[in-house]
Scaffold this active site. Structure first.
Site, PDB file in Angstrom:
ATOM      1  N   THR A 118      20.086 -66.176  25.557  1.00 17.50           N
ATOM      2  CA  THR A 118      19.956 -65.176  24.901  1.00 17.50           C
ATOM      3  C   THR A 118      18.673 -65.035  23.758  1.00 17.50           C
ATOM      4  O   THR A 118      17.926 -64.097  23.603  1.00 17.50           O
ATOM      5  CB  THR A 118      21.305 -64.645  24.069  1.00 17.50           C
ATOM      6  OG1 THR A 118      22.246 -64.648  24.988  1.00 17.50           O
ATOM      7  CG2 THR A 118      20.978 -63.388  23.408  1.00 17.50           C
ATOM      8  N   SER A 122      13.610 -61.482  26.876  1.00 20.98           N
ATOM      9  CA  SER A 122      12.395 -60.570  26.440  1.00 20.98           C
ATOM     10  C   SER A 122      12.686 -59.267  25.873  1.00 20.98           C
ATOM     11  O   SER A 122      11.868 -58.478  25.700  1.00 20.98           O
ATOM     12  CB  SER A 122      11.421 -60.461  27.674  1.00 20.98           C
ATOM     13  OG  SER A 122      12.014 -59.986  28.903  1.00 20.98           O
ATOM     14  N   ILE A 124      14.004 -56.821  27.707  1.00 19.91           N
ATOM     15  CA  ILE A 124      13.919 -56.050  28.724  1.00 19.91           C
ATOM     16  C   ILE A 124      15.413 -55.643  29.304  1.00 19.91           C
ATOM     17  O   ILE A 124      15.903 -56.496  29.656  1.00 19.91           O
ATOM     18  CB  ILE A 124      12.976 -56.301  29.990  1.00 19.91           C
ATOM     19  CG1 ILE A 124      11.710 -56.536  29.386  1.00 19.91           C
ATOM     20  CG2 ILE A 124      13.055 -55.448  31.060  1.00 19.91           C
ATOM     21  CD1 ILE A 124      10.674 -57.158  30.490  1.00 19.91           C
ATOM     22  N   HIS A 126      17.029 -54.597  32.468  1.00 19.67           N
ATOM     23  CA  HIS A 126      16.418 -54.590  33.781  1.00 19.67           C
ATOM     24  C   HIS A 126      17.243 -53.062  34.580  1.00 19.67           C
ATOM     25  O   HIS A 126      18.212 -52.992  34.311  1.00 19.67           O
ATOM     26  CB  HIS A 126      16.650 -55.739  34.593  1.00 19.67           C
ATOM     27  CG  HIS A 126      15.810 -56.525  34.174  1.00 19.67           C
ATOM     28  ND1 HIS A 126      14.728 -56.969  34.689  1.00 19.67           N
ATOM     29  CD2 HIS A 126      16.020 -57.784  33.377  1.00 19.67           C
ATOM     30  CE1 HIS A 126      13.888 -58.044  34.073  1.00 19.67           C
ATOM     31  NE2 HIS A 126      14.875 -58.363  33.212  1.00 19.67           N
TER      32      HIS A 126
END
Length: 202
Positions: A118, A122, A124, A126
């Protein structure tokens, strides 16, 4: 392909698409912490932030108080559930279990939470267009994506619906974009489309 937090666009064939208005990035796009913040994917001005933070969320606050009282009275009782790993997945499992009358213990080898995978993510969210259809990720990615706005309303971690863009640099890449588009549709990802560069600049 362009997966927004809830949609995806790709560069391949040209046709007018009203969904592209959501892709336009402007210098006027608000910045987290500058005269406001993002909550549930939307920017909230500093003037309206008081409503979000004045009072703790009733449900979560009451649940924490009840859990604290229960733990005081049952300090020596055995646990019903042991969660190994205090990353984002372990934390979310523990959060969900806190809604029930279940004694839960969350443990991790590190000296704090979110110190493993974790910590290196990044950030993001998804959409699920790249996952192999039939896989566990394909089954849950889009569903998880759709949970983020509500989670941010409860936890206020600054979710921003900024989107992402995958570009094709040639014919072979365009074929791959078509594969991603079909994968996304198979996986249940909504609002997918294919566009050419000219349309992205409109």
């Amino acid at each position: 392909c362009v997966p927004l937090a809830s949609e995806m666009t790709t560069t391949a064939s040209y046709k007018p698409n009203p969904a592209l208005k959501k892709l336009q990035v402007s210098l006027d796009t608000p910045v987290q912490g500058d005269k406001g913040l993002y909550c549930a994917g939307d920017f909230v001005s500093i003037e309206d932030c008081g409503e979000l933070y004045e009072n703790p969320s009733g449900e979560c606050y009451r649940r924490r108080k009840a859990a604290a009282a229960a733990s005081d009275s049952d300090a020596d009782a055995p646990y019903d559930v042991l969660i190994v790993g205090a990353g984002c997945v372990g934390g979310m499992v523990a959060r969900e279990l806190s809604r029930y009358n279940v004694r839960t213990l969350l443990v991790d080898k590190a000296d704090d939470v979110t110190q493993g995978a974790t910590k290196g993510n990044s950030g993001i969210v998804h959409a699920g267009y790249d996952d192999e259809p039939g896989s566990v990720r394909a089954q849950y990615c889009w569903k998880g994506n759709q949970m983020f706005a509500d989670l941010d309303r409860d936890l206020h971690f600054g979710f921003i619906r900024s989107g992402s863009l995958v570009l094709a640099k040639g014919p072979d890449d365009e074929k791959h974009l078509q594969v991603l588009l079909e994968r996304g549709k198979t996986n249940g990802v909504k609002n997918l489309c294919i566009v050419r560069g000219k349309e992205l600049h409109e």
